[in-house]
Scaffold this motif. Sequence first.
Motif, mmCIF file in Angstrom:
data_model
loop_
_atom_site.group_PDB
_atom_site.id
_atom_site.type_symbol
_atom_site.label_atom_id
_atom_site.label_comp_id
_atom_site.label_asym_id
_atom_site.label_seq_id
_atom_site.Cartn_x
_atom_site.Cartn_y
_atom_site.Cartn_z
ATOM 1 N N MET A 5 0.850 -1.197 0.000
ATOM 2 C CA MET A 5 0.000 0.000 0.000
ATOM 3 C C MET A 5 0.886 1.247 0.000
ATOM 4 N N SER A 6 0.529 2.229 -0.830
ATOM 5 C CA SER A 6 1.347 3.434 -0.933
ATOM 6 C C SER A 6 1.092 4.375 0.244
ATOM 7 N N THR A 7 1.959 5.374 0.411
ATOM 8 C CA THR A 7 1.795 6.380 1.474
ATOM 9 C C THR A 7 0.478 7.123 1.319
ATOM 10 N N VAL A 8 0.135 7.460 0.067
ATOM 11 C CA VAL A 8 -1.136 8.168 -0.184
ATOM 12 C C VAL A 8 -2.313 7.318 0.257
ATOM 13 N N GLU A 9 -2.274 6.025 -0.071
ATOM 14 C CA GLU A 9 -3.388 5.149 0.281
ATOM 15 C C GLU A 9 -3.515 5.003 1.791
ATOM 16 N N ARG A 10 -2.381 4.967 2.520
ATOM 17 C CA ARG A 10 -2.441 4.822 3.982
ATOM 18 C C ARG A 10 -3.094 6.021 4.645
ATOM 19 N N ASN A 11 -3.002 7.209 4.005
ATOM 20 C CA ASN A 11 -3.555 8.432 4.594
ATOM 21 C C ASN A 11 -5.000 8.717 4.187
ATOM 22 N N LEU A 12 -5.591 7.864 3.342
ATOM 23 C CA LEU A 12 -6.970 8.078 2.903
ATOM 24 C C LEU A 12 -7.955 7.595 3.951
ATOM 25 N N PRO A 13 -9.138 8.242 4.046
ATOM 26 C CA PRO A 13 -10.212 7.701 4.889
ATOM 27 C C PRO A 13 -10.589 6.300 4.414
ATOM 28 N N ALA A 14 -11.130 5.507 5.284
ATOM 29 C CA ALA A 14 -11.414 4.098 4.979
ATOM 30 C C ALA A 14 -12.340 3.953 3.781
ATOM 31 N N ALA A 15 -13.426 4.768 3.709
ATOM 32 C CA ALA A 15 -14.387 4.632 2.609
ATOM 33 C C ALA A 15 -13.743 4.982 1.272
ATOM 34 N N ALA A 16 -12.947 6.073 1.278
ATOM 35 C CA ALA A 16 -12.279 6.473 0.040
ATOM 36 C C ALA A 16 -11.259 5.431 -0.380
ATOM 37 N N LEU A 17 -10.586 4.850 0.615
ATOM 38 C CA LEU A 17 -9.595 3.823 0.305
ATOM 39 C C LEU A 17 -10.246 2.605 -0.312
ATOM 40 N N ARG A 18 -11.393 2.204 0.272
ATOM 41 C CA ARG A 18 -12.087 1.048 -0.305
ATOM 42 C C ARG A 18 -12.538 1.335 -1.724
ATOM 43 N N GLY A 19 -13.008 2.570 -1.969
ATOM 44 C CA GLY A 19 -13.455 2.922 -3.312
ATOM 45 C C GLY A 19 -12.313 2.911 -4.310
ATOM 46 N N GLN A 20 -11.159 3.409 -3.881
ATOM 47 C CA GLN A 20 -10.019 3.428 -4.792
ATOM 48 C C GLN A 20 -9.530 2.018 -5.075
ATOM 49 N N ILE A 21 -9.517 1.172 -4.062
ATOM 50 C CA ILE A 21 -9.075 -0.209 -4.263
ATOM 51 C C ILE A 21 -10.030 -0.935 -5.218
ATOM 52 N N ALA A 22 -11.348 -0.690 -5.026
ATOM 53 C CA ALA A 22 -12.332 -1.324 -5.912
ATOM 54 C C ALA A 22 -12.153 -0.849 -7.354
ATOM 55 N N PRO A 77 6.767 -10.435 -24.928
ATOM 56 C CA PRO A 77 6.394 -9.667 -26.124
ATOM 57 C C PRO A 77 5.842 -8.283 -25.808
ATOM 58 N N LEU A 78 5.228 -8.132 -24.615
ATOM 59 C CA LEU A 78 4.556 -6.873 -24.291
ATOM 60 C C LEU A 78 4.586 -6.661 -22.786
ATOM 61 N N TYR A 79 4.774 -5.415 -22.388
ATOM 62 C CA TYR A 79 4.729 -5.053 -20.970
ATOM 63 C C TYR A 79 3.655 -3.983 -20.777
ATOM 64 N N THR A 80 2.911 -4.110 -19.665
ATOM 65 C CA THR A 80 1.821 -3.182 -19.357
ATOM 66 C C THR A 80 1.884 -2.817 -17.879
ATOM 67 N N ALA A 81 0.892 -2.083 -17.415
ATOM 68 C CA ALA A 81 0.825 -1.719 -15.998
ATOM 69 C C ALA A 81 0.734 -2.945 -15.104
ATOM 70 N N LEU A 82 0.276 -4.063 -15.632
ATOM 71 C CA LEU A 82 0.194 -5.285 -14.833
ATOM 72 C C LEU A 82 1.570 -5.798 -14.426
ATOM 73 N N ASP A 83 2.609 -5.353 -15.130
ATOM 74 C CA ASP A 83 3.970 -5.754 -14.768
ATOM 75 C C ASP A 83 4.545 -4.893 -13.652
ATOM 76 N N ARG A 84 3.730 -3.943 -13.170
ATOM 77 C CA ARG A 84 4.112 -3.136 -12.006
ATOM 78 C C ARG A 84 3.032 -3.286 -10.948
ATOM 79 N N PRO A 85 3.250 -4.114 -9.947
ATOM 80 C CA PRO A 85 2.187 -4.367 -8.961
ATOM 81 C C PRO A 85 1.788 -3.141 -8.160
ATOM 82 N N ASP A 86 2.646 -2.096 -8.137
ATOM 83 C CA ASP A 86 2.312 -0.890 -7.376
ATOM 84 C C ASP A 86 1.582 0.155 -8.212
ATOM 85 N N ALA A 87 1.240 -0.183 -9.455
ATOM 86 C CA ALA A 87 0.567 0.789 -10.322
ATOM 87 C C ALA A 87 -0.803 1.162 -9.767
ATOM 88 N N GLY A 88 -1.115 2.453 -9.796
ATOM 89 C CA GLY A 88 -2.397 2.926 -9.307
ATOM 90 C C GLY A 88 -3.495 2.783 -10.338
#
Length: 578
Positions: free
Chosen positions: A1-18, A58-69
């Motif tokens: 979890m990123s620093t920004v995500e740790r500082n979010l309210p719980a509801a906003a964090l759940r929404g962003q994760i979803a 053959p191809l790299y995408t955001a899925l190759d970065r697990p920390d991608a937002g």
Amino acid sequence: MSTVERNLPAAALRGQIAEKEREIERLKADLAAWEGAYERAAKREDSFTTISGTPVEPLYTALDRPDAGPEEVAFYNGRIGLPGEYPFTRGPYGTMYRTRLWTMRQFAGFGTAEETNERYHFLLGRGQTGLSVAFDFPTLMGYDSDHPRSLGEVGKCGVAISSLDDMETLFSGIPLDKVSVSMTINGPAIILFCFYIVAAEKQGISAEKLRGTVQNDILKEYQAQHAWVFPPEPALRLIVDMFEWASGNAPKYNPISISGYHIREAGSTAVQELAYTLKNGLEYVRRGVERGLDVDDFAPRLSFFWDVHNDFFEEIAKFRAARRIWARHLRDDFGAKNPESWRLRTHAQTAGVTLTAQQPENNIVRVAYQAMAAVLGGTQSLHTNSMDETLALPTERAVQIALRTQQVLGYETGVANTIDPLAGSYYLESLTDRMEEEAERIFGEIDGLGGVVPGIEVGYFQREISRSAFRQQIEIERGERTIVGVNDFTVEGEELTIPLLKITEAAELRQRERMAAMRQARNQEQVDAALERLKAAARTEENVVPSMLDAVRAYATLYEIRAALEEVFGAYQEPVFF
């Protein structure tokens, strides 16, 4: 979890994760479909690993970065997409160079057809995979080698082609159904195209088997290069005649290569090259549709030709932005339904204008970086300039170095092992977006003038290119922009040491003798009758290609055909704008 995500309210964090999970699932589904198509495609037999043995996907995408937002994943999903799929930011084809490398061409032509034919065999024997024809100045302007205006210019800056006889000799021993041929010709392009079609016939090869391109981009001639013959409207009519004829008779051949190269060489910026070239392309599409052609019948065979200058990342971004803009306008403005119509395919050439007479070996380095930018930008075909081209037509040694530059790039550097390796770069994606936005702004300026042809008529393109060229030259002269070996890092008393190719007057004499023999051998009555039929077709709305092919088969010359059309269409003289 990123620093920004740790500082979010719980509801906003759940929404962003979803939201992130939804975007990730969407990208996974799209990627799975892409991978299915990729696995079914043929691949090069190369080992797709690094020199150290690490496998290269053959191809790299955001899925190759697990920390991608979620924003980054959504960006991959919507803004840049996947290779071979709308909006084609990541490449026009799904497998790109994993299936086959780009076509390696060298711009070649000098002296007579016999001499250039020898150079073509030399290049093909050293691994070149396509031919690109450079014509001399009389040919570019539609004059025969024995015309008074051609005196002293025959064969000097390219090969002299004045009739079917020359074209047959040019490709003697070269199977035109096996080799892709690009011809750089504009004002009289339709005539050289007909020479080529009939030369193939003489080899027993039908037009439907031919692959290649004729440049045929007259709009950029009025804007930048100035090798025109007819006024804009009849010139555009001839281009649409070629679209119409080629779509039914030469479906693998590109009847136009919409060219930014000469716009950039005249001094434009990268953004101007991008905008003017694409706007010209859209104008050609509009003319074809107005003729009554179905956009999906001819748009898939339109190709592009870009300059590759020194600013490495700007050039890569230009290719990516061009594909995105073209796809959107063809789909949304012209209602093209076939993805092949949306797919911008391109040839690229390293920038002749960047070559220097001082320390000419430096040009090898410039060309190598420019070639790499073209490949990272996703070109389908590439010509690398020779180090001596700012001084003369290239020697065989210089041409071989230029070709080897592409081969080292393709087989040794690893840049062709994965598709669009720079995607996701903050800098590159920002450049791509900004170039796209600026190109659309310039589209608005051109539309405000009434379109491309009115813009040419009032000198808009010519003035804007001139301003950009002047600004760049002033920056160099003031030392604000360094050109290595020219305004910095110079060597006192340095002398030119590389050998140069010299074209003597003997080539012109041989060409004149050749033309005299051809004129003596042909049936003049057949020539005259064919030219009269051509003029009759030009006076109506009839497609002129069939009657022009008949004139070519009778061995009517380049200038005879030009003069016949000029009798109907008139000649073009540029107004004074400065």
